[in-house]
Write a protein that holds these residues in place. Structure first.
Motif, short mmCIF file in Angstrom:
data_model
loop_
_atom_site.label_atom_id
_atom_site.label_comp_id
_atom_site.label_asym_id
_atom_site.label_seq_id
_atom_site.Cartn_x
_atom_site.Cartn_y
_atom_site.Cartn_z
N PRO A 19 54.91 12.50 9.80
CA PRO A 19 54.53 13.13 8.54
C PRO A 19 54.16 14.61 8.71
N TRP A 20 55.11 15.44 9.05
CA TRP A 20 54.90 16.86 9.29
C TRP A 20 54.25 17.55 8.09
N GLN A 21 54.52 17.03 6.90
CA GLN A 21 54.01 17.67 5.69
C GLN A 21 52.48 17.62 5.60
N ARG A 22 51.85 16.77 6.38
CA ARG A 22 50.40 16.60 6.30
C ARG A 22 49.63 17.61 7.14
N VAL A 23 50.32 18.59 7.71
CA VAL A 23 49.66 19.62 8.50
C VAL A 23 49.76 20.94 7.74
N ILE A 24 48.60 21.53 7.46
CA ILE A 24 48.53 22.76 6.67
C ILE A 24 47.65 23.77 7.39
N ASN A 25 47.50 24.95 6.81
CA ASN A 25 46.69 25.96 7.48
C ASN A 25 45.20 25.81 7.15
N ALA A 26 44.39 26.60 7.82
CA ALA A 26 42.93 26.50 7.70
C ALA A 26 42.42 26.94 6.34
N GLN A 27 43.26 27.58 5.53
CA GLN A 27 42.85 27.95 4.17
C GLN A 27 43.19 26.87 3.15
N GLY A 28 43.77 25.77 3.62
CA GLY A 28 44.13 24.69 2.72
C GLY A 28 45.48 24.89 2.04
N ARG A 29 46.29 25.77 2.60
CA ARG A 29 47.60 26.06 2.04
C ARG A 29 48.71 25.60 2.99
N VAL A 30 49.89 25.40 2.44
CA VAL A 30 51.04 25.15 3.29
C VAL A 30 51.51 26.50 3.83
N SER A 31 51.98 26.51 5.05
CA SER A 31 52.43 27.75 5.70
C SER A 31 53.94 27.81 5.84
N THR A 32 54.62 26.95 5.14
CA THR A 32 56.06 26.83 5.35
C THR A 32 56.90 27.51 4.28
N HIS A 33 56.28 28.24 3.35
CA HIS A 33 57.07 28.93 2.32
C HIS A 33 58.03 29.93 2.94
N LYS A 34 57.57 30.65 3.96
CA LYS A 34 58.44 31.66 4.60
C LYS A 34 59.61 31.03 5.34
N LEU A 35 59.50 29.73 5.63
CA LEU A 35 60.59 29.01 6.30
C LEU A 35 61.50 28.29 5.30
N GLY A 36 61.13 28.35 4.02
CA GLY A 36 61.93 27.71 2.99
C GLY A 36 61.56 26.26 2.71
N PHE A 37 60.45 25.79 3.30
CA PHE A 37 60.04 24.39 3.12
C PHE A 37 58.77 24.24 2.29
N GLY A 38 58.19 25.34 1.83
CA GLY A 38 56.89 25.29 1.17
C GLY A 38 56.85 24.40 -0.05
N ASP A 39 57.83 24.56 -0.95
CA ASP A 39 57.85 23.74 -2.16
C ASP A 39 58.04 22.26 -1.81
N LEU A 40 58.89 22.00 -0.83
CA LEU A 40 59.11 20.62 -0.38
C LEU A 40 57.81 20.04 0.18
#
Length: 120
Positions: free
Chosen positions: A60-81
């Protein structure tokens, strides 16, 4: 209370922790590094997670986020997913794109175990 993994490589310990994150909960990159025995290695934990985003791992890779409580994957194109997958599990994000770590963050060993905020 169960303890975090202590054997294997850093990568193996991170993956073992990610496999344990229950649906509807999150961990941070820094938290993974801390529990995998390398405090301060959040970026390295992120590299491990980046390799999982192909979807073939079953973790479940999606369950790992940054320390601010945000997803960090928008710059990789996966943020919305990633946000969509977490929302489908019940994790709520505010208008600013942050989830409340005090509510959604998971620590191995149960709800009663929670470190000081500075370790998030």
């Amino acid at each position: 209370m169960s303890s975090p993994p202590t054997e294997g490589t850093f990568r193996e310990r991170v993956l073992a922790l990610v496999a344990r994150i229950p649906p509807g909960r999150v961990m941070t990159y820094g938290q993974l590094a801390l529990l995998a025995g390398q405090p301060g290695a959040a970026r390295q934990a992120g590299y491990v997670m980046n390799a999982l985003m192909d979807g073939d791992s079953g973790l479940p890779w999606q369950r790992v986020i940054n320390a601010q409580g945000r997803v960090s994957t928008h710059k990789l194109g996966f943020g919305d997913l990633q946000e969509g997958l977490l929302r489908a599990e019940g994790v709520e994000f505010g208008a600013s794109g942050r989830c409340d770590l005090a509510r959604w963050q998971w620590w191995p060993g149960g709800e009663a175990h929670s470190p000081p905020t500075r370790l998030r």
